[in-house]
Design an enzyme around this catalytic site. Structure first.
Site, PDB file in Angstrom:
ATOM      1  N   LYS A 283     -13.620   1.328  -3.806  1.00 40.43           N
ATOM      2  CA  LYS A 283     -14.673   1.742  -2.875  1.00 40.43           C
ATOM      3  C   LYS A 283     -15.789   2.448  -3.634  1.00 40.43           C
ATOM      4  O   LYS A 283     -16.971   2.245  -3.385  1.00 40.43           O
ATOM      5  CB  LYS A 283     -14.110   2.701  -1.823  1.00 40.43           C
ATOM      6  CG  LYS A 283     -13.218   2.052  -0.789  1.00 40.43           C
ATOM      7  CD  LYS A 283     -12.848   3.094   0.255  1.00 40.43           C
ATOM      8  CE  LYS A 283     -11.776   2.605   1.187  1.00 40.43           C
ATOM      9  NZ  LYS A 283     -11.229   3.646   2.020  1.00 40.43           N
TER      10      LYS A 283
ATOM     11  N   HIS B 232       7.146 -27.333   1.733  1.00 44.05           N
ATOM     12  CA  HIS B 232       6.287 -28.400   1.216  1.00 44.05           C
ATOM     13  C   HIS B 232       5.143 -27.824   0.395  1.00 44.05           C
ATOM     14  O   HIS B 232       4.122 -28.469   0.207  1.00 44.05           O
ATOM     15  CB  HIS B 232       5.772 -29.241   2.382  1.00 44.05           C
ATOM     16  CG  HIS B 232       6.895 -29.853   3.157  1.00 44.05           C
ATOM     17  ND1 HIS B 232       7.471 -31.051   2.816  1.00 44.05           N
ATOM     18  CD2 HIS B 232       7.604 -29.381   4.215  1.00 44.05           C
ATOM     19  CE1 HIS B 232       8.476 -31.313   3.652  1.00 44.05           C
ATOM     20  NE2 HIS B 232       8.568 -30.298   4.505  1.00 44.05           N
TER      21      HIS B 232
ATOM     22  N   GLU C  36       0.840  -1.196   0.000  1.00 44.69           N
ATOM     23  CA  GLU C  36       0.000   0.000   0.000  1.00 44.69           C
ATOM     24  C   GLU C  36       0.881   1.255   0.000  1.00 44.69           C
ATOM     25  O   GLU C  36       0.482   2.305  -0.497  1.00 44.69           O
ATOM     26  CB  GLU C  36      -0.940   0.007   1.226  1.00 44.69           C
ATOM     27  CG  GLU C  36      -2.175   0.867   1.020  1.00 44.69           C
ATOM     28  CD  GLU C  36      -3.257   0.645   2.071  1.00 44.69           C
ATOM     29  OE1 GLU C  36      -4.336   0.133   1.719  1.00 44.69           O
ATOM     30  OE2 GLU C  36      -3.036   0.977   3.248  1.00 44.69           O
TER      31      GLU C  36
HETATM   32  O1  F6P Z   1      -8.751   2.693   9.734  1.00 42.09           O
HETATM   33  P1  F6P Z   1      -9.713   2.926   8.618  1.00 42.09           P
HETATM   34  O2  F6P Z   1      -9.922   4.372   8.348  1.00 42.09           O
HETATM   35  O3  F6P Z   1     -11.003   2.211   8.857  1.00 42.09           O
HETATM   36  O4  F6P Z   1      -9.066   2.345   7.304  1.00 42.09           O
HETATM   37  C1  F6P Z   1      -8.746   1.002   7.177  1.00 42.09           C
HETATM   38  C2  F6P Z   1      -7.812   0.762   6.032  1.00 42.09           C
HETATM   39  O5  F6P Z   1      -8.388   1.219   4.829  1.00 42.09           O
HETATM   40  C3  F6P Z   1      -7.392   1.815   4.016  1.00 42.09           C
HETATM   41  O6  F6P Z   1      -7.589   3.172   4.019  1.00 42.09           O
HETATM   42  C4  F6P Z   1      -7.486   1.326   2.631  1.00 42.09           C
HETATM   43  O7  F6P Z   1      -8.798   1.421   2.206  1.00 42.09           O
HETATM   44  C5  F6P Z   1      -6.083   1.468   4.695  1.00 42.09           C
HETATM   45  O8  F6P Z   1      -5.065   2.322   4.379  1.00 42.09           O
HETATM   46  C6  F6P Z   1      -6.498   1.485   6.110  1.00 42.09           C
HETATM   47  O9  F6P Z   1      -5.573   0.860   6.931  1.00 42.09           O
END
Ligand code: F6P
Length: 614
Positions: free
Chosen positions: A527, A422, A393
């Site tokens: 998203k 394995h 990421e």
């Molecule tokens: O802590 P949050 O804001 O729920 O985000 C969870 C995760 O989602 C992300 O933003 C990726 O969608 C990550 O970087 C982050 O760790």
């Protein structure tokens, strides 16, 4: 709680790349060799397309494989020459089985000057995450005196104190669950995803004692069956479960869904969720406001200047760890020692810089090879999964800091040795040569006094040791490079140090390849698309509702539904929505065969005159 669509709101920054030519370094055609035997390695300015550079590089490696040092004395000398030791931590780093050349090191030393300066600025509070206009301060969490403002120092220290005292009160039973049947809290249910889950999961697996004061479970997805499973496993102990909801943003849909599901389970069991709920989130986030208004048991802060994937030493990782009886101050101490060691500006004496240099060498500075993480210790099983987010990421970026398209990244995968021997080591040794390995070695096999010889002079742990060394040698013999990180024991201190080591290596590597390691714009696309699918589902339901309220009911074909949704281009998605709903006993009735979508006709089992779907 806000509506689903508002939780899905996307804020992806618009990055407009300039049309400058790509100048990424690659190593020379004959460079896969050690010093003494090699021709010079050059870092060439590259103005070719990336695919061209990749194919050049893979030919390079195949051809140059023959040049690896085979002479044991020369290898031993290289080992001695490059072995790094951090005495206080009992940590060693061996990069002798990576084939970088002297010329490469000289060139990298120059490049690292800039990377060290970037890191120094970052630690002083520069806006190291320019897209989001944020400071990057996870290093302050383990040495609060580094924080650029006194207010932040106090905040860090006060939060740590309140984590420790809250955990003590829960463990000692001073704070009890509300149900009279439950004596004290016995379980933690952690609800969070990504950086709000992976750190706590790794730490729990690595460090939780066999009989922790509170056992931990995780809901880290919006999979209803997975959630049901966790709740079912808790059974009557739901009454003595502390639910920790972790979300930096406080609006991540999967986490919100997990929370709603858990709250329903509490209602169904006649329990008062608020008295067992803890929120870890940024001040005034949706989650924070919910927790405040509903009067949850406790709230702990997340900070704007700590990213999810580097949040394990904030309340995100520390609170669950403390509740499991893990010494969190030792974790922080290990990280602080490593931070100091990785602040050194001499490449050879800085383990994070050595790692970043090896990654750069092995993957040509463009991610041309994958990083396989092989911890030879069951308790470190989740290290590769943790690193997957930290590295991928952070480094997996389309654009560099100047707006050039670079499609950077470094793929991470792995599980544990010797188990993987394995499974996929066969391919690593003999198959496609697209990786470099990192062995994580733990010297102490088991606590003192428990060992025994299962053969004369040989213990179970000797086998594990032998498997690691054997695999390292076998890979090397076939031209596969590897790094070895050795720690004496898996302790809070060494785990803190390992985390800090990789955090710094990622930061330095990001500077070397000129990318922002601290944002994640690519995640927004998925998203946003998910939100669009759910919005389309509502339109489909509304159209079906209207047709189903007619007398007689009007079953609709997929084409008719798509037309009435004004979304003919979405017909495939509409089909998938209907197939999913019909598989889940929704009010919808689909006639025809799913195998031939054109035959399908759909109507709703119930007509809703108020059209709740509109
Ligand atoms: O802590 P949050 O804001 O729920 O985000 C969870 C995760 O989602 C992300 O933003 C990726 O969608 C990550 O970087 C982050 O760790």
């Amino acid at each position: 709680m806000a509506s689903l669509s508002s939780l899905y709101s996307s804020s992806s920054p618009s990055l407009k790349p300039s049309v400058k030519p790509l100048t990424a370094p690659i190593r020379g055609a004959d460079s896969f060799s050690f010093p003494h035997t090699s021709k010079p390695t050059h870092l060439l300015p590259l103005t070719l397309s990336r695919s061209a550079s990749r194919s050049d590089i893979s030919h390079t490696n195949v051809a140059a494989k023959k040049e690896l040092i085979k002479d044991p004395n020369a290898l031993w000398n290289r080992y001695l020459d490059w072995l790094y030791q951090q005495k206080e931590l009992g940590l060693y780093l061996d990069v002798s089985r990576v084939g970088f050349t002297d010329e490469f090191v000289v060139d990298m030393e120059k490049r690292f000057k800039g990377a060290f300066k970037d890191m120094e600025d970052l630690e002083k509070g520069s806006i190291a995450n320019p897209d989001e206009g944020r400071m990057v301060g996870h290093y302050w969490l383990r040495n609060s005196s580094l924080a650029p403002r006194p207010g932040l120092k106090t905040l860090i220290e006060n939060t740590l104190d309140s984590i420790c005292s809250f955990a003590d009160d829960i463990v000692s039973g001073k704070i009890k669950p509300p149900s009279s049947l439950a004596g004290r809290f016995t379980q933690i249910l952690s609800v969070g995803i990504g950086g709000s889950a992976l750190g706590p999961q790794f730490v729990a697996e690595a460090l939780a004692p066999d009989n922790p004061p509170l056992k931990i479970r995780f809901i880290d997805n919006t999979d209803p069956a997975g959630i049901d499973h966790q709740i079912a496993q808790l059974g009557p102990e739901l009454a003595s479960t502390l639910v920790i909801v972790i979300s930096k943003s406080g609006g991540t849909p999967e986490t919100r869904n997990g929370l709603l599901e858990v709250q329903k389970a509490f209602r169904d069991a006649g329990l008062n969720f608020a008295k067992q709920g803890v929120a870890i989130t940024q001040e005034n986030s949706l989650l924070d406001n919910t927790a405040r208004i509903e009067g949850w048991l406790a709230r702990f802060p997340m900070y704007d200047w700590v990213g999810g994937r580097t949040s394990v030493m904030s309340a995100v990782g520390l609170l669950p760890a403390a509740l499991q009886g893990i010494d969190i101050r030792e974790m922080l101490a290990g990280a602080a020692i490593m931070d100091k060691a990785t602040r050194r500006t001499s490449l050879k004496n800085n383990p994070a810089a050595l790692l970043a240099m090896c990654w750069y060498w092995a993957s040509d500075g463009v991610g041309s090879k994958d990083m396989v993480i092989l911890p030879y210790k069951d308790s470190l099983l989740l290290f590769s999964r943790y690193l997957q987010q930290l590295v991928m990421e952070s480094l997996g970026k389309e654009f560099d800091l100047d707006g050039n398209t670079v499609n950077q990244g470094l793929t991470v995968y792995g599980n544990k040795g010797s188990t993987d021997q394995h499974a996929y080591i066969q391919q690593l040794r003999e198959g496609v040569h697209n990786f470099f390995a990192t062995f994580i070695e733990v010297l102490r096999d088991r606590p003192p006094g428990h060992d025994w010889d299962l053969e004369p002079g040989v213990t179970c742990g000797d086998y594990l040791f032998g498997m690691l060394q054997g695999t390292r040698s076998a890979l090397y013999a076939n031209g596969r490079e590897s790094i070895s990180v050795t720690i004496e024991e898996v302790t809070p201190r060494s785990v803190g140090a390992l985390i800090a080591l990789y955090e710094r290596a990622v930061g330095l590597y990001a500077s070397l390849v000129n990318i922002n390691a601290y944002h994640q714009p690519g995640v927004e696309a998925g998203k946003k698309a998910a939100a669009e699918v759910l919005a389309l589902q509502k339109r489909v339901l509304s159209v079906l509702n209207e047709a189903s309220c007619k007398d007689p009911v009007e079953p609709l074909t997929l084409d008719e539904i798509a037309d009435r949704c004004h979304a003919p281009e979405e017909i495939e998605m509409i089909y998938k929505i209907i197939a999913h709903m019909s598989a889940n006993d929704r009010v919808l009735i689909a006639e025809g065969s799913c195998g031939s979508p054109r035959s399908v006709k759909v109507f709703l089992g119930e007509c809703n005159v108020d059209d709740m779907y509109a």
